[in-house]
Design an enzyme around this catalytic site. Structure first.
Site, mmCIF file in Angstrom:
data_model
loop_
_atom_site.group_PDB
_atom_site.id
_atom_site.type_symbol
_atom_site.label_atom_id
_atom_site.label_comp_id
_atom_site.label_asym_id
_atom_site.label_seq_id
_atom_site.Cartn_x
_atom_site.Cartn_y
_atom_site.Cartn_z
ATOM 1 N N ASN A 16 0.769 -6.300 -14.057
ATOM 2 C CA ASN A 16 1.084 -5.819 -12.605
ATOM 3 C C ASN A 16 2.134 -4.836 -12.809
ATOM 4 O O ASN A 16 3.096 -4.960 -12.325
ATOM 5 C CB ASN A 16 1.399 -6.943 -11.896
ATOM 6 N N TYR A 29 9.918 -3.898 -8.740
ATOM 7 C CA TYR A 29 11.051 -4.678 -9.276
ATOM 8 C C TYR A 29 12.198 -3.935 -9.993
ATOM 9 O O TYR A 29 13.434 -4.054 -9.735
ATOM 10 C CB TYR A 29 10.677 -5.920 -10.248
ATOM 11 N N GLU A 44 9.051 -13.578 -13.039
ATOM 12 C CA GLU A 44 8.128 -13.250 -13.977
ATOM 13 C C GLU A 44 7.162 -12.795 -13.229
ATOM 14 O O GLU A 44 6.703 -13.063 -12.167
ATOM 15 C CB GLU A 44 8.011 -14.376 -15.008
ATOM 16 N N ILE A 73 5.532 -14.124 -4.729
ATOM 17 C CA ILE A 73 5.481 -13.203 -3.664
ATOM 18 C C ILE A 73 4.137 -12.752 -3.482
ATOM 19 O O ILE A 73 3.524 -12.483 -4.398
ATOM 20 C CB ILE A 73 6.590 -11.811 -3.804
#
Length: 191
Positions: A150, A157, A145, A111
């Site tokens: 990050n 998420y 993953e 992404i």
């Protein structure tokens, strides 16, 4: 495996987002978009995928969703910089997501969002589209993953319902070493 088209799967989601004033549209990307994707990758990731690797993501097991600036939109209406004059602009491509589906398991492989457009809700929109795509294709789990460092992506998420399911020690290269990959899963419920 037959999967629904992007347009049919996301019409309602896009209508909702566009009603919120976001000047974007979700589109299915094609191999002709690979050069733009590679340029965006190199701006957004410290270790970007190559054009060849990106081109390989257009087989029957993959879906590649793009987030593009809507034609004729006034990007200044929601605080987004005028992308036409943005030096970081990659034409109208703001971001993309690549997913792979094998039977009823979907993996979010990448992404990517234009750095100048991060933190404005576009990552959430793209992730929501990925989740909707997984649901529409009868998946039972969406896996990904993410780099341990990050934190923004990990928070996104987690807010979407992903849970940490494992860790790959020393998986990602970083300056001066390696860092762990955090494995995350989202159970997809079919209504």
């Amino acid at each position: 495996m037959n999967t629904p088209s992007v347009d049919s799967s996301f019409a309602a989601l896009l209508a909702t987002q566009l009603n919120l004033g976001l000047p974007v549209e979700l589109v299915a990307l094609t191999p002709t978009d690979v050069p733009q994707m590679a340029q965006l990758e190199s701006m957004a990731h410290s270790h970007p995928m190559s054009e060849g690797n990106l081109a390989d993501c257009f087989g029957h097991l993959y879906r590649v969703l793009g987030l593009k600036l809507s034609a004729g939109s006034d990007a200044n209406t929601d605080g987004v910089s005028d992308l036409a004059s943005d030096p970081d602009s990659v034409d109208s491509l703001l971001g993309f997501a690549i997913v792979q589906q094998i039977v009823d398991e979907v993996t979010l492989l990448d992404i990517c969002l234009l750095p100048s457009q991060q933190g404005k809700g576009y990552g959430k929109l793209l992730l929501n589209a990925v989740v909707a795509s997984a649901k529409a294709s009868a998946a039972v789990v969406l896996m990904l993953e993410v780099r341990e460092s990050n934190l923004a992506a990990r928070a996104l998420y987690q807010k979407a319902g992903f849970i940490e399911s494992g860790r790959r020690k020393g998986y990602y290269p970083i300056a001066g070493g390696k860092e762990d990959a955090i494995l995350m899963d989202l159970a997809i419920t079919q209504e």
